[in-house]
Enzyme design. Structure first.
Site, PDB file in Angstrom:
ATOM      1  N   ILE A  62      22.269  73.730 112.320  1.00  0.00           N
ATOM      2  CA  ILE A  62      23.224  74.562 113.073  1.00  0.00           C
ATOM      3  C   ILE A  62      24.351  73.725 113.677  1.00  0.00           C
ATOM      4  O   ILE A  62      25.523  74.021 113.507  1.00  0.00           O
ATOM      5  CB  ILE A  62      22.504  75.353 114.196  1.00  0.00           C
ATOM      6  N   LYS A 101      19.397  83.407 129.880  1.00  0.00           N
ATOM      7  CA  LYS A 101      20.769  82.947 130.130  1.00  0.00           C
ATOM      8  C   LYS A 101      21.704  83.400 129.008  1.00  0.00           C
ATOM      9  O   LYS A 101      22.797  83.910 129.266  1.00  0.00           O
ATOM     10  CB  LYS A 101      20.794  81.421 130.219  1.00  0.00           C
ATOM     11  N   ASN A 102      21.273  83.225 127.760  1.00  0.00           N
ATOM     12  CA  ASN A 102      22.169  83.500 126.633  1.00  0.00           C
ATOM     13  C   ASN A 102      22.378  84.990 126.382  1.00  0.00           C
ATOM     14  O   ASN A 102      23.222  85.363 125.572  1.00  0.00           O
ATOM     15  CB  ASN A 102      21.658  82.813 125.361  1.00  0.00           C
ATOM     16  N   CYS A 151      28.201  72.010 126.707  1.00  0.00           N
ATOM     17  CA  CYS A 151      27.391  70.898 126.171  1.00  0.00           C
ATOM     18  C   CYS A 151      28.168  70.124 125.110  1.00  0.00           C
ATOM     19  O   CYS A 151      28.936  70.699 124.354  1.00  0.00           O
ATOM     20  CB  CYS A 151      26.116  71.436 125.505  1.00  0.00           C
ATOM     21  N   ARG A 185      31.005  76.790 127.947  1.00  0.00           N
ATOM     22  CA  ARG A 185      31.587  77.306 126.696  1.00  0.00           C
ATOM     23  C   ARG A 185      31.597  78.833 126.639  1.00  0.00           C
ATOM     24  O   ARG A 185      32.474  79.425 126.022  1.00  0.00           O
ATOM     25  CB  ARG A 185      30.771  76.805 125.504  1.00  0.00           C
ATOM     26  N   ASP A 218      17.780  75.758 119.601  1.00  0.00           N
ATOM     27  CA  ASP A 218      17.523  75.458 121.016  1.00  0.00           C
ATOM     28  C   ASP A 218      16.080  75.028 121.289  1.00  0.00           C
ATOM     29  O   ASP A 218      15.754  74.656 122.416  1.00  0.00           O
ATOM     30  CB  ASP A 218      17.868  76.670 121.898  1.00  0.00           C
TER      31      ASP A 218
END
Length: 419
Positions: free
Chosen positions: A329, A22-23, A117, A93, A307
């Protein structure tokens, strides 16, 4: 609203096919705006955020065709709108990643300030500062970022105050069409940034230093479409590996990328897992053993990924011993902890650190997903909790995991989606 019901499951066993990342897919889809000819992306996961990205591109006038089997074709011939509206951006985002491509190719972009998120502030000022250094005039008003440039963006020497994946990606895409050389220092080194850079190179961009903290981009006048395959999802892979470790099972992740997961694999080995890798697969065998507690501190790549933090909270909750997990983070990224405590976990928060005392078992409960990775951790906890676990608000899960209940069922887990 959909929920997942999960019953205590046997040790996970079998093979699971990993989806595209996805990223990596989201910025690569946005990069389609830079291409003057048709651009075909494959291995794109079927996820809510991908659907939102396609809606956003269509809203700008691009032609987006889903070709089936994870392939999407983008044509920008008729792209004639330059505003990413609030109703789309608020749900994701990553919509901010349209800013650099629109501005670089068309000289104008209005992008609503982003949502996504609820994990911390994640400010967009790094994106805006870099674009201003490249000659953009930017104002933020009425909830929108309004960016303009006369002619082409200009190459610039940009030092990032902090490592930011999104800002690195936005500036990389903008610099690809800028006039002159852009140098991005303290650039993010994540595999997904590398994937985007390789995609831009396939379109005709001139980029060196890929995978390092210093990226050099020699701007070109135009980019062409290409065919590009998105990398495997390292976070989905890691989530299944942790689930197998927690259930004391043995699984193989196929179509995976072991090289992108070295920090996670090292921690799983510390926890007692036997791990074997091939070019595109990873096998984890817990050999029926209870995991050992492992200390974690998140960091930008190649450090331990934020993540994967929530999933390791679950592993430590059931491990032998005590461990600490420190989040460096994002602030506000321990929202899964109160839910795990409801299931019986022994955890305590001190600032940005979670102290976890491992126990033998958890108890099923009704819990609520608060963000994408937190929801994955609750599903994993449900696999080993006594009784029934119900995870509410799984639309968070659907933003980042493709066919998650079917994949878990294929490994022997008792997971069902209910209305």
């Amino acid at each position: 609203m959909d929920k997942l019901t999960i019953q205590a499951s046997p040790p996970l066993a079998g093979d699971v096919i990993i989806s595209g990342a996805k990223n990596a897919a989201l910025p690569i889809l946005m990069a389609g705006v830079l291409a003057e000819t048709d651009f075909v992306v494959s291995n794109v996961p079927n996820l809510r955020d991908v659907s939102t990205s396609c809606k956003l591109l269509r809203c700008l006038g691009a032609e987006v065709t889903e070709l089936g089997d994870g392939q999407i074709r983008i044509s920008t011939t008729n792209l004639n709108e330059f505003c990413a509206p609030y109703d789309l951006v608020k749900t994701m985002r990553a919509s901010i990643l349209i800013l650099g491509p629109l501005l670089a190719r068309y000289g104008t972009a209005d992008v609503s300030l982003p949502g996504g998120c609820a994990i911390g502030a994640r400010p967009v000022n790094l994106h805006l500062h870099g674009l201003e250094m490249m000659g953009a005039k930017i104002e933020v008003k009425e909830g929108y970022i309004k960016a303009r440039v006369d002619g082409r963006l200009k190459g610039a020497h940009i030092f990032m105050d902090m490592v930011s994946v999104g800002a690195t990606e936005n500036l990389l895409m903008a610099a690809a069409l800028a006039d002159g050389e852009t140098v991005i220092e303290n650039a993010a080194r994540e595999p997904e940034v590398i994937d985007l850079a390789n995609c831009l190179i396939a379109m005709g961009a001139k980029i060196t230093g890929v995978g390092s903290a210093t990226l050099r981009i020699q701007g070109v006048e135009r980019l062409q479409g290409c065919e590009y395959r998105v990398m495997p999802d390292r976070i989905e892979t890691g989530s299944f590996l942790v689930a197998a470790a927690v259930t004391r099972g043995r699984i193989r992740c196929l179509k995976a990328d072991p090289a992108s997961l070295e920090s996670v694999i090292a921690k799983l080995e510390d926890a007692g897992a036997k791990i074997t890798t091939g070019e595109d697969w990873i096998e984890l065998d817990m050999e029926g053993k209870r995991p050992k507690a492992v200390n974690i501190k998140t960091a930008p790549y190649p450090g331990f990924p934020t993540d994967m933090q929530a999933q390791f909270c679950v592993l430590n909750a059931l491990a032998q011993g005590t461990a600490t997990i420190t989040e460096t983070i994002f602030e506000n990224r321990f929202m899964h902890v109160p839910e795990l405590i409801r299931m019986g976990a022994t955890m305590e928060l001190e600032g940005n650190t979670c102290i976890i005392q491992g126990i033998e078992s958890l108890s099923g409960a009704q819990v609520m997903a608060t963000d994408l990775r937190a929801s994955a951790s609750l599903v994993i906890a449900g696999l080993v909790a006594d009784g029934k676990t119900i995870v509410d608000r799984i639309y968070h899960l659907d933003r980042g995991y493709e066919h998650i209940e079917q994949k878990f069922q294929g490994l022997g887990a008792h997971v069902e989606r209910v209305q």
